[in-house]
Design a protein around this motif. Structure first.
Motif, mmCIF file in Angstrom:
data_model
loop_
_atom_site.group_PDB
_atom_site.id
_atom_site.type_symbol
_atom_site.label_atom_id
_atom_site.label_comp_id
_atom_site.label_asym_id
_atom_site.label_seq_id
_atom_site.Cartn_x
_atom_site.Cartn_y
_atom_site.Cartn_z
ATOM 1 N N LEU A 189 8.203 3.554 -2.463
ATOM 2 C CA LEU A 189 6.835 3.891 -2.889
ATOM 3 C C LEU A 189 5.799 3.185 -2.021
ATOM 4 O O LEU A 189 4.746 3.757 -1.710
ATOM 5 N N GLY A 190 6.096 1.959 -1.605
ATOM 6 C CA GLY A 190 5.176 1.246 -0.732
ATOM 7 C C GLY A 190 4.991 1.964 0.593
ATOM 8 O O GLY A 190 3.860 2.104 1.094
ATOM 9 N N VAL A 191 6.095 2.433 1.170
ATOM 10 C CA VAL A 191 6.019 3.184 2.431
ATOM 11 C C VAL A 191 5.223 4.473 2.242
ATOM 12 O O VAL A 191 4.362 4.825 3.057
ATOM 13 N N LEU A 192 5.507 5.197 1.160
ATOM 14 C CA LEU A 192 4.824 6.468 0.916
ATOM 15 C C LEU A 192 3.335 6.258 0.626
ATOM 16 O O LEU A 192 2.495 7.085 1.011
ATOM 17 N N ARG A 193 3.005 5.156 -0.028
ATOM 18 C CA ARG A 193 1.573 4.875 -0.277
ATOM 19 C C ARG A 193 0.855 4.520 1.025
ATOM 20 O O ARG A 193 -0.325 4.833 1.188
ATOM 21 N N ASN A 194 1.544 3.867 1.941
ATOM 22 C CA ASN A 194 0.955 3.645 3.259
ATOM 23 C C ASN A 194 0.661 4.968 3.953
ATOM 24 O O ASN A 194 -0.398 5.149 4.575
#
Length: 485
Positions: free
Chosen positions: A79-84
């Motif tokens: 989720l952190g990667v996708l939010r970036n």
């Protein structure tokens, strides 16, 4: 903008009798890249890669998110990667599409529990990232690399019915999150052997779509399973022109659009699942280029002999031909090039407009221009395609400016346009002067009457624009009365 389709009999084969919508193809297509280089654990790196995409002319990116057995939602790291990606895309003006699939055939979601987990995962992703409104379900399920088994013990197709079951569950889960989400099914590879006994059991897209249709009709389902079909129309190798057709085989490339639409019609028309009118997204299309000696140290391994990469100028020409073909295909919703930046392993894909180190290839500017001409509606002429053009930011000289000698009119066209500026005498209607030219969409253009003899009588300026290659309705703006010096 109005799009009128009047397709000549025989121009696209037997599917012509089918009703096709006027909402796709042409300049409205999604134009982007399938590029996981934007996946990074920090926003700075993601934004830098997103900026590279945008500079190359891409306004959309498809990224992947892998489901694995046991997961019912993306991990916190994922989720952190996708939010970036979400944040960087917003800052860069890039649309994001997400492909959700299992990473290989060892994790194919076959049983009800696994398929339920997969559907929950996709729904959780969509719920957490509401700006991602295009979800692609699966990746090349007609290949044994991503889906097994391909065939049953009796040799019948097993992958298509199993994939259809997964697609239906995921469609329902995603629509429960947001009915406006677009769910893309298929993501099919362009070729397959259809040999159950083969060393590499794969299904052709022809057989797979037919088997999907059979399974859907047998299921009794009264809802669709997809809003569009994702497809990977790679040529047989990179040296083959994208306009090479496959009329007597089960393969499907960009030049086989009529075959693809006909297959969808046979599979689904007359059911709750649209077939012949189904939007098509070419979410992977790549042409590999050879690596010059000066860049060889960036890459590892050996190029497969079957790839047949071309020089960078031919790569750009092939991408141009591919975009021309898709532009004239009425139900095509978009084209995503695979990739924007080369992968470092020669066993993988060197199909980007950037080398592996992020420096541009010789194909960079040409592909950028092809994308620009596609958006402007002028990459090619399509039979029956009429594009209406609009005028914005029109600035005629004011009365005092005109009297003082200002002769420039500034404007922008909403599509590539042919323009004509006329100075007409208000007393007689006679044309005192006229200039013509061509303008690219969205860019400020100056039409000037400087140096023209206009006399002393009152004048009115009239600016008319028409789409340059696929003309529809023109747009005209007029100035007030002006007096030369």
């Amino acid at each position: 903008m109005r799009r009128t389709l009047v397709i000549a009999l025989g121009s696209l084969g037997a599917w012509l009798a089918l009703a096709v919508p006027a909402h796709a193809g042409g300049p409205s297509m999604i134009l982007g890249a399938a590029e996981d280089a934007v996946r990074a654990p920090d926003l700075v790196t993601t934004k830098a890669k997103m900026t590279e995409l945008r500079l190359a002319g891409f306004t959309a990116v498809r990224v992947t998110s892998n489901w694995r057995p046991g997961l019912t939602a993306p991990t916190s790291g994922e989720l952190g990667v996708l939010r970036n990606i979400e944040a960087a895309a917003r800052l860069s003006g890039v649309k994001v599409l997400v492909s959700v699939y299992s990473p290989g055939s060892a994790t194919t979601p076959l049983d009800p529990a696994a398929q339920s987990q997969f559907a929950q995962y996709a729904a959780a992703l969509a719920r957490a990232l509401p700006s991602f409104d295009d979800i692609i379900v699966g990746n090349e399920p007609n290949l044994n690399r991503f889906w097994l088994p391909q065939f049953g013990p009796d040799g019948s197709n097993a992958s298509a019915p199993a994939y259809l079951s997964l697609l239906a569950q995921t469609y329902d889960a995603l629509k429960a999150v947001d009915p406006a989400l677009r769910v893309w099914g298929g993501a099919l590879a362009p070729r397959g052997s259809d040999r159950p006994e083969g060393i590499r059991p794969t299904s052709s897209p022809t057989a797979f779509i037919q088997a999907m249709g059979t399974a859907y009709r047998a299921s009794g389902r009264t809802l669709p399973v997809m809003d569009g079909l994702a497809f990977h129309p790679y040529p047989d190798n990179s040296s083959q022109s994208p306009d090479f057709p496959h009329p007597r085989s089960t393969s499907i490339g960009l030049a086989d659009y009529g075959k693809l639409v006909s297959l969808l019609a046979t599979a689904f028309d007359g059911t709750a699942q649209p077939g012949s009118t189904l939007p098509i997204l070419y979410d992977e299309f790549g042409i590999e280029s050879t690596i010059p000696a000066g860049k060889a140290s960036l890459y590892t391994g050996t190029e497969p002999a079957t790839t047949k990469p071309v020089d960078e100028y031919q790569q750009a020409a092939s991408y141009d031909v591919g975009l021309q073909l898709a532009f004239c295909q009425p139900t095509v919703a978009g084209v995503l090039l695979f990739h924007s930046q080369d992968e470092t392993a020669l066993l993988s894909w060197q199909s980007g407009v950037y080398y592996a180190d992020g420096t541009p290839k010789a194909s960079f500017s040409a592909v950028q221009d092809s994308l620009d001409r596609t958006r402007g509606g002028s990459i090619t002429r399509c039979d029956g395609l009429s594009l209406d053009v609009g005028l914005t930011n029109v600035r005629f000289p004011g009365p005092r400016q005109f009297t003082d000698g200002m002769r420039d009119t500034r404007f922008r066209c909403t599509l590539d346009c042919a323009w004509e500026l006329r100075a007409t005498r208000t007393t007689t209607g006679a044309v005192a002067a006229r200039v013509r030219g061509f303008a690219r969409y969205g860019r400020t253009t100056v039409a000037s009457l400087a140096g023209r003899k206009l006399g002393a009588a009152p004048l009115r300026l009239s600016l008319t624009v028409t789409q340059a290659v696929n003309p529809g309705a023109s747009a005209t703006r007029e100035s007030g009365e002006l007096r030369p010096r």
